[in-house]
Design an enzyme around this catalytic site. Structure first.
Site, PDB file in Angstrom:
ATOM      1  N   LYS A  13      54.561  23.178  -2.598  1.00  0.00           N
ATOM      2  CA  LYS A  13      54.344  21.758  -2.849  1.00  0.00           C
ATOM      3  C   LYS A  13      53.113  21.495  -3.718  1.00  0.00           C
ATOM      4  O   LYS A  13      53.097  20.511  -4.445  1.00  0.00           O
ATOM      5  CB  LYS A  13      54.323  20.940  -1.562  1.00  0.00           C
ATOM      6  CG  LYS A  13      53.218  21.225  -0.605  1.00  0.00           C
ATOM      7  CD  LYS A  13      53.354  20.291   0.600  1.00  0.00           C
ATOM      8  CE  LYS A  13      52.214  20.478   1.571  1.00  0.00           C
ATOM      9  NZ  LYS A  13      52.060  21.858   2.067  1.00  0.00           N
ATOM     10  N   ARG A  88      48.948  14.966   7.487  1.00  0.00           N
ATOM     11  CA  ARG A  88      49.474  16.156   8.161  1.00  0.00           C
ATOM     12  C   ARG A  88      49.510  15.974   9.666  1.00  0.00           C
ATOM     13  O   ARG A  88      49.759  16.934  10.394  1.00  0.00           O
ATOM     14  CB  ARG A  88      48.723  17.409   7.738  1.00  0.00           C
ATOM     15  CG  ARG A  88      47.281  17.463   8.116  1.00  0.00           C
ATOM     16  CD  ARG A  88      46.600  18.641   7.447  1.00  0.00           C
ATOM     17  NE  ARG A  88      47.291  19.891   7.674  1.00  0.00           N
ATOM     18  CZ  ARG A  88      47.143  20.987   6.936  1.00  0.00           C
ATOM     19  NH1 ARG A  88      46.332  20.969   5.903  1.00  0.00           N
ATOM     20  NH2 ARG A  88      47.771  22.088   7.235  1.00  0.00           N
ATOM     21  N   ARG A 160      45.392  37.899   1.589  1.00  0.00           N
ATOM     22  CA  ARG A 160      44.402  37.069   2.283  1.00  0.00           C
ATOM     23  C   ARG A 160      44.713  37.032   3.779  1.00  0.00           C
ATOM     24  O   ARG A 160      45.878  37.057   4.167  1.00  0.00           O
ATOM     25  CB  ARG A 160      44.426  35.638   1.745  1.00  0.00           C
ATOM     26  CG  ARG A 160      43.959  35.494   0.318  1.00  0.00           C
ATOM     27  CD  ARG A 160      43.805  34.025  -0.021  1.00  0.00           C
ATOM     28  NE  ARG A 160      44.884  33.239   0.599  1.00  0.00           N
ATOM     29  CZ  ARG A 160      44.950  31.924   0.590  1.00  0.00           C
ATOM     30  NH1 ARG A 160      44.006  31.233   0.001  1.00  0.00           N
ATOM     31  NH2 ARG A 160      45.954  31.289   1.145  1.00  0.00           N
TER      32      ARG A 160
END
Ligand SMILES: [Zn+2]
Length: 214
Positions: A13, A88, A160
């Site tokens: 996104k 969110r 990561r």
């Protein structure tokens, strides 16, 4: 235009939001960018957010909402913005909708990028990131140079900690429990278009353009 681009971690996104914002002529409002700017500028809000992060805590909704409000106060956001990674949580959505209406610019449209969990795991689990320039690779689709080196700058390319399998599953769990319910709140305010988020970047951009023409 005031719009939200919604989707799970690894749905692409961020990439789509940057392109769509440019096409619509509004700023790309990404909370990560706003945080970084306030931290770099050492603002009061930046210091407040940092006090939570350095204590290993989540930044409270109230602080995140203030950061977003400050971003919308900048001149380039006079005609709206495209939200990415925000709201969110239901609390953030319940703050944002009346805030936008109060500015005389209610939410007009949202796009929900739909990517199945197993694809998120494949995408993020295969992601590798340059430790120096931040370039990203994918073990299957866009592998790094020989010996895990960056083809752009030559530095070491790593997986990561955020992209470890256990962390990805945890992020997906948080998304389904806390973020997905935001869609219900948004649907009460504006049309929300479900768009298939799998396939190439161009194919997804094309599907978004069909529901949000320029
Ligand atoms: Zn690099």
């Amino acid at each position: 235009v005031v719009a939200v681009l919604f989707g799970p971690p690894g749905s692409g996104k961020g990439t789509q939001a940057a392109a769509l914002a440019a096409r619509l002529g509004v700023p790309h409002v990404a909370t990560g960018d706003i945080f970084r700017k306030h931290l770099a500028g050492n603002t009061d809000l930046g210091q407040l957010a940092k006090s939570y992060m350095s204590a290993g805590k989540l930044v409270p909704d109230e602080v995140t909402c203030k950061l977003v409000a400050s971003r919308l106060g900048e001149p380039d956001a006079a005609n709206g913005g495209l939200f990415d990674g925000f709201p969110r949580s239901v609390a953030q959505a319940e703050w944002l909708l009346p805030f936008l209406s109060g500015r005389g610019q209610p939410l007009e449209v949202a796009v929900n990028l739909v990517v199945p969990d197993d694809q998120v795991v494949t995408r993020l689990g295969g992601r590798r990131t340059c430790t120096s320039c931040g370039a990203t690779y994918h073990v299957a689709h866009a592998p790094p140079g020989p010996g895990d080196t960056c083809t752009r700058c030559g530095a070491t390319v790593i997986r990561r900690p955020d992209d470890e399998d256990a962390v990805i599953l945890q992020r997906l769990q948080t998304y389904h429990a806390e973020t997905a319910p935001v869609l219900g709140v948004l649907r009460g305010a504006a049309p929300v278009h479900d768009v298939v988020g799998t396939g190439t970047i161009d194919a997804v951009a094309e599907r978004i353009a069909r529901v949000i023409p320029a």
